[in-house]
Structures are given as C-alpha cells and as structure tokens.
Design a protein around this motif. Structure first.
Motif, PDB file in Angstrom:
ATOM      1  N   GLY A  45       0.825  -1.198   0.000  1.00 35.53           N
ATOM      2  CA  GLY A  45       0.000   0.000   0.000  1.00 35.53           C
ATOM      3  C   GLY A  45       0.858   1.247   0.000  1.00 35.53           C
ATOM      4  N   CYS A  46       0.220   2.383   0.175  1.00 34.18           N
ATOM      5  CA  CYS A  46       0.915   3.669   0.135  1.00 34.18           C
ATOM      6  C   CYS A  46       0.367   4.571   1.234  1.00 34.18           C
ATOM      7  CB  CYS A  46       0.717   4.326  -1.230  1.00 34.18           C
ATOM      8  SG  CYS A  46       1.399   5.997  -1.362  1.00 34.18           S
ATOM      9  N   LEU A  47       1.261   5.170   2.000  1.00 32.18           N
ATOM     10  CA  LEU A  47       0.889   6.182   2.986  1.00 32.18           C
ATOM     11  C   LEU A  47       1.326   7.542   2.456  1.00 32.18           C
ATOM     12  CD1 LEU A  47       1.876   4.609   6.435  1.00 32.18           C
ATOM     13  CD2 LEU A  47      -0.422   5.067   5.588  1.00 32.18           C
ATOM     14  N   ARG A  48       0.392   8.473   2.374  1.00 36.14           N
ATOM     15  CA  ARG A  48       0.705   9.806   1.865  1.00 36.14           C
ATOM     16  C   ARG A  48       0.458  10.828   2.967  1.00 36.14           C
ATOM     17  NH1 ARG A  48      -2.481  11.578  -3.344  1.00 36.14           N
ATOM     18  NH2 ARG A  48      -1.146   9.959  -4.229  1.00 36.14           N
ATOM     19  N   LEU A  49       1.484  11.624   3.259  1.00 36.33           N
ATOM     20  CA  LEU A  49       1.377  12.660   4.282  1.00 36.33           C
ATOM     21  C   LEU A  49       1.147  13.998   3.589  1.00 36.33           C
ATOM     22  CD1 LEU A  49       1.601  13.354   7.314  1.00 36.33           C
ATOM     23  CD2 LEU A  49       4.056  13.719   6.946  1.00 36.33           C
ATOM     24  N   LEU A  50       0.011  14.620   3.881  1.00 34.63           N
ATOM     25  CA  LEU A  50      -0.354  15.876   3.228  1.00 34.63           C
ATOM     26  C   LEU A  50      -0.325  17.023   4.231  1.00 34.63           C
ATOM     27  CD1 LEU A  50      -3.442  14.745   1.089  1.00 34.63           C
ATOM     28  CD2 LEU A  50      -1.118  15.152   0.281  1.00 34.63           C
ATOM     29  N   PRO A  88     -10.506   8.573  -5.774  1.00 32.67           N
ATOM     30  CA  PRO A  88     -11.055   8.350  -4.433  1.00 32.67           C
ATOM     31  C   PRO A  88     -11.357   6.888  -4.130  1.00 32.67           C
ATOM     32  CG  PRO A  88     -12.653   9.439  -5.855  1.00 32.67           C
ATOM     33  CD  PRO A  88     -11.359   9.474  -6.579  1.00 32.67           C
ATOM     34  N   GLU A  89     -11.689   6.111  -5.145  1.00 33.09           N
ATOM     35  CA  GLU A  89     -12.012   4.700  -4.903  1.00 33.09           C
ATOM     36  C   GLU A  89     -10.790   3.892  -4.477  1.00 33.09           C
ATOM     37  OE1 GLU A  89     -11.429   5.321  -9.370  1.00 33.09           O
ATOM     38  OE2 GLU A  89     -12.464   6.325  -7.708  1.00 33.09           O
ATOM     39  N   ASP A  90      -9.591   4.430  -4.697  1.00 31.20           N
ATOM     40  CA  ASP A  90      -8.367   3.733  -4.303  1.00 31.20           C
ATOM     41  C   ASP A  90      -7.873   4.134  -2.916  1.00 31.20           C
ATOM     42  OD1 ASP A  90      -8.386   2.438  -6.705  1.00 31.20           O
ATOM     43  OD2 ASP A  90      -6.793   3.632  -7.627  1.00 31.20           O
ATOM     44  N   ILE A  91      -8.553   5.080  -2.276  1.00 35.78           N
ATOM     45  CA  ILE A  91      -8.121   5.569  -0.964  1.00 35.78           C
ATOM     46  C   ILE A  91      -8.940   4.881   0.121  1.00 35.78           C
ATOM     47  CG2 ILE A  91      -7.918   7.587   0.528  1.00 35.78           C
ATOM     48  CD1 ILE A  91      -7.511   9.271  -1.969  1.00 35.78           C
ATOM     49  N   ALA A  92      -8.241   4.145   0.982  1.00 36.95           N
ATOM     50  CA  ALA A  92      -8.925   3.404   2.045  1.00 36.95           C
ATOM     51  C   ALA A  92      -9.405   4.330   3.150  1.00 36.95           C
ATOM     52  CB  ALA A  92      -8.000   2.333   2.621  1.00 36.95           C
ATOM     53  N   ALA A  93      -8.632   5.376   3.463  1.00 34.86           N
ATOM     54  CA  ALA A  93      -9.025   6.283   4.539  1.00 34.86           C
ATOM     55  C   ALA A  93      -8.194   7.553   4.489  1.00 34.86           C
ATOM     56  CB  ALA A  93      -8.862   5.615   5.903  1.00 34.86           C
ATOM     57  N   ALA A  94      -8.809   8.658   4.877  1.00 34.56           N
ATOM     58  CA  ALA A  94      -8.112   9.923   5.110  1.00 34.56           C
ATOM     59  C   ALA A  94      -8.202  10.198   6.604  1.00 34.56           C
ATOM     60  CB  ALA A  94      -8.753  11.053   4.312  1.00 34.56           C
ATOM     61  N   ILE A  95      -7.066  10.498   7.225  1.00 37.26           N
ATOM     62  CA  ILE A  95      -6.991  10.542   8.686  1.00 37.26           C
ATOM     63  C   ILE A  95      -6.334  11.842   9.137  1.00 37.26           C
ATOM     64  CG2 ILE A  95      -6.023   9.404  10.726  1.00 37.26           C
ATOM     65  CD1 ILE A  95      -5.915   6.819   8.980  1.00 37.26           C
ATOM     66  N   MET A  96      -6.954  12.516  10.092  1.00 41.96           N
ATOM     67  CA  MET A  96      -6.318  13.679  10.701  1.00 41.96           C
ATOM     68  C   MET A  96      -6.823  13.834  12.128  1.00 41.96           C
ATOM     69  SD  MET A  96      -8.113  17.225   9.371  1.00 41.96           S
ATOM     70  CE  MET A  96      -7.216  18.155  10.630  1.00 41.96           C
ATOM     71  N   ALA A  97      -6.134  14.651  12.899  1.00 44.40           N
ATOM     72  CA  ALA A  97      -6.568  14.968  14.263  1.00 44.40           C
ATOM     73  C   ALA A  97      -6.212  16.415  14.554  1.00 44.40           C
ATOM     74  CB  ALA A  97      -5.913  14.035  15.279  1.00 44.40           C
TER      75      ALA A  97
END
Length: 260
Positions: A8-13, A36-45
C-alpha cells in the motif's frame, strides 16, 4: 513498510491556508484525493477539547458593504436556531474618524450543523447585508470562499482510534454530538472514508483555541507528548486499515452507507 512487507501507500499531506482559504477544498480541487475509490481512509486529528468531536458546516463570506450590517443581524438573530452561528469582523472601515469612507470590507463566517442549514442561513445573511446596502445607499459585492461541509464521521475509523489510543493508556471518548466548530475535513469526508479525531493538551480552563495563551500551552513538553500520542494513534489506525481488510471494508461500507 517495504521491510515489514506491508503493501500500500501512505501519503502525508500538509494543508495550505488553513485559516485563510480553506486548505482541504484546495487540495481536493488539485486532485490530491484522486482516484477516491483507491483511498482506504483519510486521517487527521486536531488539538481540541475532548468534547469537540463532530463539526458543523461553514460558509465563509466576504462582503464589501455598509458598516451598518450588524443592525440588520440583530433583527434576524431572533429567527436563528441555537446551533447556528454567524461571526463577523470589520477588515476595513475607513482610516479617518468623522469621514464616511468610500468603501469598507467585512468578513463573515456562517455556521450550522448541516450543509443544507448553512446554505439556508447564508441566504439570510446575504439578504441582511443587501438590506443594509440599500438602506445606506451603498453598493455591495460578495466574494464567497470555498465552504466547509458537515463532517461525516466514520464509525469504523472512530472505533479503531479509540481502541488504538487505549492500547497505550490514552482514553478517548467517541462523541457524535454536534458542537459549534467547523473543519474542512468535512469536505474530504464526502469523497473518501474519513476520520477527524482530537487530542487534549494541558492548558488553563480559560484558554481557548487560536489565542496566544493556547500557543504558549502548546509549546510545553506535556503538549508535545500529547501530540506524539495523537500521531501514534493515527499511525496505528493507518497501518490497521492497510493490513486488515476487514477494517478497510467496514470503513468503506460506513462511507457508502452515508451516501444513501
């Protein structure tokens, strides 16, 4: 990831213009979340009080109009429901006392729990500004910035964050109550499965966000430790989504259910 055999791929934006031009809508327009269909999740806090775990829709608006606008809002505010918010500031109101300026500029943020409510409230705010313009013989021009949608909380991702944070002793409460806050992560949550969590730093009870006292509190070692814990929780969730097909599928199912 390659060493551990994780596919997989982790992208830091990084998010540009967070408080000015609504960064995530700009990233969406720049296809940062495509496909968007290839992105499992977008995560932030965000570092926020623990109770602020769900966010409103927001409609930023700049107007060039008469400074008498607040008078019309005082009449309209009695028709607003308690969880609607209108914030305004005079950005330019003249430079010499006693002389009517040839132009003025105000900035307004219109907030409501849902996008539909925010759109309806924005129409009323514009009507108030137009009424002030008519009453004072002024012309008015509007500039509307990219808007924040309401946040579509993903239950699977929220549960994962609560569990992962608890695994190293941090108690996080899953709270789906509406609060008077807004986030551009809401826009992302309409495109891909999304998570927006919060973590707490030690601060005086009177300290609020986006104030000098909060910046001071954020510089202490305890705040750094809390931030690292939040980052660790997000990282654990990201790895879980990548290695656990069940979690990824459940997060996608939650997202698609919200679309119905």
């Amino acid at each position: 990831m390659a060493t551990l055999g994780i596919h997989g791929c982790l992208r830091l934006l990084g998010t540009p213009a967070k408080k000015g031009l609504c960064g995530n809508p700009a990233l969406i327009e720049a296809v940062a979340f495509n496909p968007p269909e290839d992105i499992a999740a977008a995560i932030m806090a965000h570092v926020i009080p623990a109770s602020l775990m769900k966010f409103d829709s927001e409609r930023p608006l700049v107007s060039l109009a008469s400074i008498s606008v607040p008078a019309t809002f005082s009449l309209s505010s009695s028709l607003m429901i308690p969880n609607e918010r209108v914030h305004g500031v005079i950005e330019h109101g003249g430079i010499v006392p006693g002389i009517i300026t040839d132009n003025s500029r105000t900035r307004w943020h219109v907030r409501a729990p849902t996008t539909r409510q925010a759109d309806a409230l924005l129409k009323r705010v514009r009507a108030c500004i137009e009424a002030a313009s008519t009453g004072t013989g002024c012309k008015v021009n509007f500039q509307t910035f990219p808007s924040f949608t309401d946040m579509r909380a993903n239950s699977t991702l929220c549960d994962a964050y609560v569990e992962d944070m608890a695994s190293f002793g941090v108690i996080v409460v899953k709270n789906c109550e509406t609060t008077p806050a807004s986030t551009y992560m809401g826009n992302v949550s309409y495109i891909v499965p999304s998570f927006h969590g919060g973590f707490v730093i030690a601060a005086d009870a009177t300290t609020t966000l986006h104030r000098p006292a909060f910046a001071t509190a954020a510089r202490i070692e305890a705040a750094h430790s809390s931030t690292m814990q939040g980052a660790k929780g997000m990282t654990m969730m990201a790895i879980r989504v990548l290695v656990d097909d069940k979690t990824a599928s459940a997060a996608r199912a939650d997202f698609e259910k919200d679309e119905d």
